[in-house]
Design a protein around this motif. Structure first.
Motif, short mmCIF file in Angstrom:
data_model
loop_
_atom_site.label_atom_id
_atom_site.label_comp_id
_atom_site.label_asym_id
_atom_site.label_seq_id
_atom_site.Cartn_x
_atom_site.Cartn_y
_atom_site.Cartn_z
N MET A 48 0.82 -1.21 0.00
CA MET A 48 0.00 0.00 0.00
C MET A 48 0.85 1.26 0.00
O MET A 48 0.56 2.23 -0.70
N VAL A 49 1.95 1.24 0.77
CA VAL A 49 2.83 2.41 0.81
C VAL A 49 3.47 2.65 -0.55
O VAL A 49 3.49 3.79 -1.06
N ILE A 50 4.00 1.59 -1.17
CA ILE A 50 4.61 1.74 -2.49
C ILE A 50 3.57 2.15 -3.52
O ILE A 50 3.82 3.00 -4.39
N GLY A 51 2.37 1.56 -3.43
CA GLY A 51 1.32 1.91 -4.38
C GLY A 51 0.90 3.36 -4.28
O GLY A 51 0.77 4.05 -5.29
N PHE A 52 0.68 3.85 -3.05
CA PHE A 52 0.30 5.25 -2.87
C PHE A 52 1.41 6.18 -3.36
O PHE A 52 1.13 7.21 -3.99
N ALA A 53 2.66 5.85 -3.03
CA ALA A 53 3.77 6.73 -3.39
C ALA A 53 3.98 6.81 -4.89
O ALA A 53 4.35 7.86 -5.42
N SER A 54 3.76 5.69 -5.59
CA SER A 54 4.02 5.66 -7.03
C SER A 54 2.75 5.79 -7.87
O SER A 54 2.81 5.60 -9.09
N TRP A 55 1.62 6.12 -7.24
CA TRP A 55 0.36 6.16 -7.98
C TRP A 55 0.36 7.18 -9.13
O TRP A 55 -0.14 6.88 -10.22
N PRO A 56 0.88 8.41 -8.94
CA PRO A 56 0.91 9.33 -10.09
C PRO A 56 1.69 8.79 -11.28
O PRO A 56 1.26 8.94 -12.44
N LEU A 57 2.83 8.14 -11.02
CA LEU A 57 3.59 7.55 -12.13
C LEU A 57 2.82 6.39 -12.76
O LEU A 57 2.85 6.20 -13.98
N ARG A 59 -0.42 6.08 -12.98
CA ARG A 59 -1.50 6.61 -13.81
C ARG A 59 -0.99 7.00 -15.20
O ARG A 59 -1.66 6.77 -16.21
N ARG A 60 0.21 7.58 -15.26
CA ARG A 60 0.80 7.89 -16.57
C ARG A 60 1.09 6.61 -17.35
O ARG A 60 0.86 6.56 -18.57
N LEU A 61 1.61 5.59 -16.67
CA LEU A 61 1.87 4.32 -17.34
C LEU A 61 0.58 3.69 -17.84
O LEU A 61 0.52 3.16 -18.96
N GLN A 62 -0.47 3.76 -17.03
CA GLN A 62 -1.75 3.19 -17.44
C GLN A 62 -2.32 3.92 -18.65
O GLN A 62 -2.89 3.29 -19.55
N SER A 63 -2.16 5.23 -18.69
CA SER A 63 -2.62 5.99 -19.86
C SER A 63 -1.83 5.62 -21.11
O SER A 63 -2.37 5.57 -22.21
N ASN A 68 -5.52 0.00 -19.88
CA ASN A 68 -5.65 -1.40 -19.46
C ASN A 68 -4.94 -1.58 -18.11
O ASN A 68 -3.72 -1.51 -18.01
N SER A 69 -5.73 -1.78 -17.05
CA SER A 69 -5.15 -1.84 -15.71
C SER A 69 -4.31 -3.10 -15.49
O SER A 69 -3.31 -3.06 -14.78
N THR A 70 -4.68 -4.21 -16.12
CA THR A 70 -3.91 -5.45 -15.93
C THR A 70 -2.53 -5.33 -16.56
O THR A 70 -1.51 -5.68 -15.93
N ILE A 75 3.40 -4.30 -15.97
CA ILE A 75 4.60 -3.52 -16.30
C ILE A 75 5.14 -2.82 -15.07
O ILE A 75 6.37 -2.75 -14.84
N ALA A 76 4.24 -2.28 -14.24
CA ALA A 76 4.68 -1.59 -13.02
C ALA A 76 5.41 -2.54 -12.08
O ALA A 76 6.44 -2.18 -11.49
N ILE A 77 4.91 -3.77 -11.92
CA ILE A 77 5.58 -4.74 -11.06
C ILE A 77 6.96 -5.08 -11.61
O ILE A 77 7.94 -5.21 -10.86
N PHE A 78 7.05 -5.22 -12.93
CA PHE A 78 8.36 -5.50 -13.54
C PHE A 78 9.34 -4.36 -13.27
O PHE A 78 10.52 -4.60 -12.96
N LEU A 79 8.88 -3.13 -13.35
CA LEU A 79 9.76 -1.98 -13.08
C LEU A 79 10.17 -1.93 -11.62
O LEU A 79 11.33 -1.60 -11.30
#
Length: 375
Positions: A48-57, A59-63, A68-70, A75-79
């Motif tokens: 949750m901490v990592i997700g909240f901290a990296s959420w703005p980045l 959202r850009r990746l998702q766009s 596609n959220s999956t 990709i986010a987990i791989f990074l």
């Protein structure tokens, strides 16, 4: 008598009403869940901490992947694995080898005693005092073990065996890491739906206040993790490279220690200043002065340029809550507590300041004094 009045009569005469019973049952289920799933609390909190901290980045990746959220979460987990987990694992493995070397030296020093190093006598203004304490606590056989026993209550041999069995606990650490990555994947993929559900429940718990408090939490987590975590890691890497260039022994371990110290206000300057004093006292005058100047310049650049840009949240933690968050987090959750502890303290400070602000905006109504002039 109809069924409805009969049910109302039985509810009034029941020892525990149905509403109270349902609430106590819910509390019991929550406590049972916390007991059985206690081992998953740490990885879920870390996710949750990592997700909240990296959420703005994110959202850009998702766009960028068409919403596609999956795919975006994958990709986010791989990074995260490539740029956070792998470097930390490599640095930690190297540091463990250096710490084992220190432990072997400590065992030998405890067995035979260690003579006072020449460089310790050359420390400006404090060389004789340091040499006296070295001779008292390290110089004679058994002295180091007595010091360790006095400070930690553990035997030095126990500590050495603990260092050796770090590798045996790697399996547990890998499982925790795996659970954290799985939880982080679902935080990325289903984060928006989870937030909507939390808003519904939060409005029932804190009606009228949940909207303000819940919006402070993501900003606070992002500010705390970015401001304390990213900058601390950066300072540890930069100063660790500087230690290696200056020829300091065990530069990786000292770099990691400097990164941890950078989480505390004033910790990074203290770290590279002590290393610079060691270099000067050991005869490397140019390297010591150069390290001190480089650390000062690097710290000035970080504080004046990077920190104001990265730390953009509403909460500026004072020293004492930061220190308590770090110590309590490490004691409770280990390495992950370095980030979870300060985040929880930041949330508590944010809620406290929100309540103070609300209390100042709505002062208590005091009755006007009675007017007895016409009586």
């Amino acid at each position: 008598m109809s069924a409805s009045p009969r049910r109302a009569f039985s509810d009034r005469n029941a020892l525990v009403g149905p509403t109270s019973a349902a609430r106590w049952l819910l509390v019991a289920v929550l406590l049972a869940g916390a007991y059985f799933f206690y081992g998953f609390i740490v990885p879920v909190l870390a996710a949750m901490v990592i997700g909240f901290a990296s959420w703005p980045l994110y959202r850009r990746l998702q766009s960028a992947v068409g919403g596609n959220s999956t795919i975006g979460a994958t990709i986010a987990i791989f990074l995260v694995v490539s740029f956070i987990v792998v470097p930390i694992f490599l640095a930690g493995a190297y540091a463990v080898d250096e710490i084992k070397t220190w432990s072997v030296w400590a065992l030998k020093a405890n067995e035979t005693g260690a003579p006072t190093p020449v460089w310790l006598l050359q420390v400006p203004f404090a060389g004789e005092w340091l040499a006296e304490h070295w001779a008292r606590y390290v110089g004679h056989p058994g002295a180091l073990g007595e010091l360790v026993q006095l400070i930690s209550g553990a035997n030095i041999g126990t500590i050495y065996r603990g260092v050796l069995v770090i590798g045996s606990s790697a399996f547990h650490g890998l499982l925790t890491l795996l659970f954290m990555l799985i939880s982080l994947f679902f935080v990325y993929r289903d984060g928006e739906r989870i937030v909507r559900q939390l808003d519904v429940v939060g409005e029932r718990i804190l009606p009228g206040r949940w909207g303000r408090v819940s919006r402070l939490v993501p900003l606070t987590i992002s500010s705390t993790v970015t401001g304390m975590g990213v900058i601390a890691v950066g300072e540890g890497i930069v100063l660790g490279i500087a230690y290696w260039i200056a020829g300091v022994p065990s530069p990786v371990t000292l770099g990691i220690m400097t990164g941890f110290m950078a989480l505390i206000p004033g910790g990074a300057p203290l770290s590279f200043t002590l290393v610079s004093i060691y270099l000067v006292a050991s005869g490397s005058m140019v390297a010591g002065i150069g390290l001190l100047l480089w650390g000062t310049v690097e710290l000035f650049i970080v504080d004046k340029t990077l920190r104001p840009r990265l730390v953009g949240g509403p909460i500026k933690l004072p020293f004492l809550p930061t220190f308590f968050g770090l110590v309590g987090g490490v004691k409770t959750m280990g390495f992950l507590g370095l980030f979870v502890g300060p985040v929880l303290m930041a949330i508590l400070v944010a809620i406290w300041r929100e309540w103070l602000h609300e209390a100042q905006e709505t002062p208590a109504q005091t009755p006007a004094p009675a007017d007895y002039t016409d009586r």
